[in-house]
Enzyme design. Structure first.
Site, PDB file in Angstrom:
ATOM      1  N   GLY A  91       0.652  -1.128  -0.061  1.00  0.00           N
ATOM      2  CA  GLY A  91      -0.036  -0.003  -0.043  1.00  0.00           C
ATOM      3  C   GLY A  91       0.833   1.169  -0.026  1.00  0.00           C
ATOM      4  O   GLY A  91       1.873   1.224  -0.569  1.00  0.00           O
ATOM      5  N   GLY A  92       0.135   2.441   0.673  1.00  0.00           N
ATOM      6  CA  GLY A  92       1.098   3.734   0.783  1.00  0.00           C
ATOM      7  C   GLY A  92       0.273   4.739   0.363  1.00  0.00           C
ATOM      8  O   GLY A  92      -0.680   5.074   1.447  1.00  0.00           O
ATOM      9  N   ASP A 190      -2.764  -4.788  -0.222  1.00  0.00           N
ATOM     10  CA  ASP A 190      -3.496  -4.492   0.938  1.00  0.00           C
ATOM     11  C   ASP A 190      -3.301  -3.001   1.102  1.00  0.00           C
ATOM     12  O   ASP A 190      -2.847  -2.252   0.325  1.00  0.00           O
ATOM     13  CB  ASP A 190      -2.733  -5.281   2.239  1.00  0.00           C
ATOM     14  CG  ASP A 190      -1.395  -4.920   2.070  1.00  0.00           C
ATOM     15  OD1 ASP A 190      -0.650  -4.113   1.659  1.00  0.00           O
ATOM     16  OD2 ASP A 190      -0.846  -5.931   2.723  1.00  0.00           O
ATOM     17  N   SER A 191      -4.243  -2.415   2.284  1.00  0.00           N
ATOM     18  CA  SER A 191      -4.146  -1.031   2.501  1.00  0.00           C
ATOM     19  C   SER A 191      -4.515  -0.161   1.433  1.00  0.00           C
ATOM     20  O   SER A 191      -5.720  -0.358   0.803  1.00  0.00           O
ATOM     21  CB  SER A 191      -2.926  -0.523   3.129  1.00  0.00           C
ATOM     22  OG  SER A 191      -3.055   0.697   3.599  1.00  0.00           O
ATOM     23  N   ASP A 398      -8.009  -3.595  13.600  1.00  0.00           N
ATOM     24  CA  ASP A 398      -7.390  -2.451  13.018  1.00  0.00           C
ATOM     25  C   ASP A 398      -8.277  -1.305  12.875  1.00  0.00           C
ATOM     26  O   ASP A 398      -9.531  -1.378  12.436  1.00  0.00           O
ATOM     27  CB  ASP A 398      -7.386  -3.007  11.382  1.00  0.00           C
ATOM     28  CG  ASP A 398      -6.817  -1.887  10.417  1.00  0.00           C
ATOM     29  OD1 ASP A 398      -6.418  -0.750  10.684  1.00  0.00           O
ATOM     30  OD2 ASP A 398      -6.877  -2.050   9.028  1.00  0.00           O
ATOM     31  N   LYS A 447      -9.127 -12.774  13.404  1.00  0.00           N
ATOM     32  CA  LYS A 447      -9.076 -12.522  14.899  1.00  0.00           C
ATOM     33  C   LYS A 447      -7.808 -12.115  15.363  1.00  0.00           C
ATOM     34  O   LYS A 447      -6.867 -12.862  15.100  1.00  0.00           O
ATOM     35  CB  LYS A 447      -9.949 -13.828  15.367  1.00  0.00           C
ATOM     36  CG  LYS A 447      -9.936 -13.695  17.165  1.00  0.00           C
ATOM     37  CD  LYS A 447     -10.719 -14.669  17.687  1.00  0.00           C
ATOM     38  CE  LYS A 447     -10.174 -15.913  17.655  1.00  0.00           C
ATOM     39  NZ  LYS A 447      -8.873 -16.125  18.622  1.00  0.00           N
ATOM     40  N   GLY A 448      -7.768 -10.979  16.087  1.00  0.00           N
ATOM     41  CA  GLY A 448      -6.524 -10.587  16.396  1.00  0.00           C
ATOM     42  C   GLY A 448      -5.487 -10.014  15.196  1.00  0.00           C
ATOM     43  O   GLY A 448      -4.424  -9.464  15.603  1.00  0.00           O
ATOM     44  N   GLY A 449      -6.087  -9.798  14.016  1.00  0.00           N
ATOM     45  CA  GLY A 449      -5.205  -9.323  13.086  1.00  0.00           C
ATOM     46  C   GLY A 449      -5.345  -7.650  13.032  1.00  0.00           C
ATOM     47  O   GLY A 449      -6.336  -6.942  13.554  1.00  0.00           O
ATOM     48  N   HIS A 451      -3.600  -3.916  10.921  1.00  0.00           N
ATOM     49  CA  HIS A 451      -3.263  -3.250   9.535  1.00  0.00           C
ATOM     50  C   HIS A 451      -1.640  -3.314   9.189  1.00  0.00           C
ATOM     51  O   HIS A 451      -0.919  -2.691   9.846  1.00  0.00           O
ATOM     52  CB  HIS A 451      -3.668  -1.933   9.451  1.00  0.00           C
ATOM     53  CG  HIS A 451      -3.737  -1.470   8.344  1.00  0.00           C
ATOM     54  ND1 HIS A 451      -4.999  -1.169   7.462  1.00  0.00           N
ATOM     55  CD2 HIS A 451      -2.767  -0.544   7.458  1.00  0.00           C
ATOM     56  CE1 HIS A 451      -4.723  -0.713   6.469  1.00  0.00           C
ATOM     57  NE2 HIS A 451      -3.541  -0.166   6.446  1.00  0.00           N
TER      58      HIS A 451
END
Length: 474
Positions: A91-92, A190-191, A398, A447-449, A451
């Site tokens: 990403g970015g 992602d992102s 996140d 679960k628990g993730g 970013h």
């Protein structure tokens, strides 16, 4: 791993214009079979030969090939001839593909150990996505990672130019790697990549339809913690309330005074501004990438820090504005990565063009990005109509791009549910929750993730990916 800010205003380019212009330009480019990569058998910091096939190289994209796009290609450790081929963007915009390779889904990682002036050590990552697929990690847009521009005229970034360049990159890369032409192809990231990737997939699809060569066996795309509508921050407050970060009273007041709109609030709305200040104070000190993780300062001045440590001049180090994060901070590995990537022997091993860039940055936010894709939602609509598979996943801790925001736009596609909300499991434990729609889109939480999710939960994300890429239910 994204920023909304830009020094440019939104463009009024029409959707059709954005789509057709690059196809017209691409059709005029003669694809010549020229070698663009080098096999890397040894990497400084890793003991012994690499136990997988790594190729690095450049592909010239844009008019006159003035953007030299750097890539890392890792063959599947299973069956490269038949396993899917995925092109991955970090990403970015402006975060290097190396970040995705060593911190998220690749087969290498940095060993967490105190830096002593020597080159950081690399170790194998057991849950690499290359166990089940071939992956091309690409440094794009321009001035990301080791990608550079040969002329000033191509130095400007934009969402649409990134989409065009990635499309062109993949067709050229496949010309040079014809043995992968028949492999199923996916685009992942992602992102902030949630903005350009749907446009990239749309453009590749249209290029296939128009007869551009080589034909790409495009099957779908996947996005993690994705920016999509650029209104994700509106869901941060409901998320914070649900996680117990703000009081019921403040949440109710925010709803009443802001009306659910928390971005670009009118300065005349004094009550809303007051509540937003209270919200900012309530979440101050939290790591928005993962609300349970440590918040550690990270400044991109690693080289200066390194020189201070090597010289053992602690007084000089302490008198600067740098702050060394504790070894248990996630950002410590970011420092190690920068030392490694800026080492001359590493650059030589990776076959980096000498003098092409100065200092390597994990994320380069210093180049303005023109926002000419205001939302990728309509691209998802069009891709759904074309029947492409898609996997959308979110870390459920996140706060940067809350899963509530992603879940909302997925739901608003209004497709019928074929596999309703349920647990998905790993090692007899709940790994998260998932739902699949009739447009072949699967949404999942980790679960628990955070970013981004694979950085925090690598085994869980590998499980999701390996099942999905094999056309299995999560």
């Amino acid at each position: 791993m994204y920023r909304f800010s830009s020094t440019y205003s939104n463009s009024n380019l029409s959707y059709l214009g954005v789509l057709l212009l690059p196809l017209l330009l691409l059709s005029q480019i003669p694809f010549q079979l020229v070698s663009c990569g080098n096999i890397v058998q040894f990497l400084p910091g890793f003991e012994g030969p690499l136990p997988f096939v790594l190729e690095t190289g450049y592909v010239g994209v844009g008019e006159g090939e003035d953007v030299q796009a750097f890539y890392y290609f890792i063959e599947s450790e299973n069956n490269p001839k038949e396993d899917p081929l995925m092109l991955w963007l970090t990403g970015g915009p402006g975060c290097s593909a190396l970040s995705g390779l060593v911190f998220e889904i690749g087969p290498l990682a940095f060993r967490y150990e105190e830096y002593n002036g020597s080159l950081p050590n690399l170790v194998l990552r057991p849950h690499s996505w290359t166990k089940v697929s071939n992956i091309i990690f690409v440094d794009l847009p321009v001035f990301t990672g080791f990608t550079y521009a040969r002329t000033e005229s191509v130095a400007q970034r934009s969402d649409s130019s990134l989409a065009h360049q990635v499309h062109q990159f993949l067709r050229k890369w496949l010309v040079d790697h014809p043995k992968f032409l028949s492999n199923e192809a996916y685009i992942g990231g992602d992102s902030y990549s949630g903005i350009p990737i749907p446009a990239i997939v749309q453009e590749i699809s249209q290029g296939n339809k128009e007869g551009l060569q080589p034909w790409i066996n495009l099957q779908g795309y996947l996005l993690g913690n994705p920016v999509t509508t650029r209104t994700e921050k509106n869901y941060a407050i409901p998320f914070a309330h649900g996680m117990g970060l703000i009081s019921d009273e403040l949440y109710e007041s925010l709803q009443k005074n802001c009306g659910g709109e928390y971005i670009n609030v009118d300065t005349k709305n004094v009550l809303c501004s007051r509540d937003l200040n209270s919200y900012s104070e309530a979440i101050s000190g939290l790591n928005t990438a993962h609300i349970l993780d440590l918040k550690c300062e990270w400044l991109d001045n690693e080289i200066s820090w390194r020189r201070s440590l090597i010289k053992k001049d602690q007084s000089k180090f302490l008198n600067t504005h740098l702050k060394l994060p504790p070894l248990n901070c996630r950002s410590y590995a970011y420092f190690l990565c920068a030392y490694w990537a800026n080492d001359d022997n590493v650059r030589k091993a990776l076959h980096i063009h000498k003098g092409s860039i100065g200092k390597w940055h994990r994320c380069n936010y210093n180049v303005p990005n023109k926002i000419d894709i205001s939302s990728s939602f309509e691209y998802h609509v069009n891709l759904s109509k074309k029947g492409y598979r898609s996997l959308i996943y979110s870390g459920d801790h996140d706060l940067t791009v809350p899963f509530l925001a992603t879940q909302a736009w997925v739901r608003s596609l209004n497709y019928s549910i074929v596999d309703d909300w349920r647990q998905w499991r790993i090692n007899d434990q709940v790994g998260g929750y998932t739902r699949t729609y009739s447009n072949r889109m699967t949404f999942a939480t980790v679960k628990g993730g955070g970013h981004t999710a694979p950085e925090y939960k690598p085994e869980e994300c590998f499980t999701i990916y390996s099942r999905w890429i094999s056309n299995m239910a999560l």
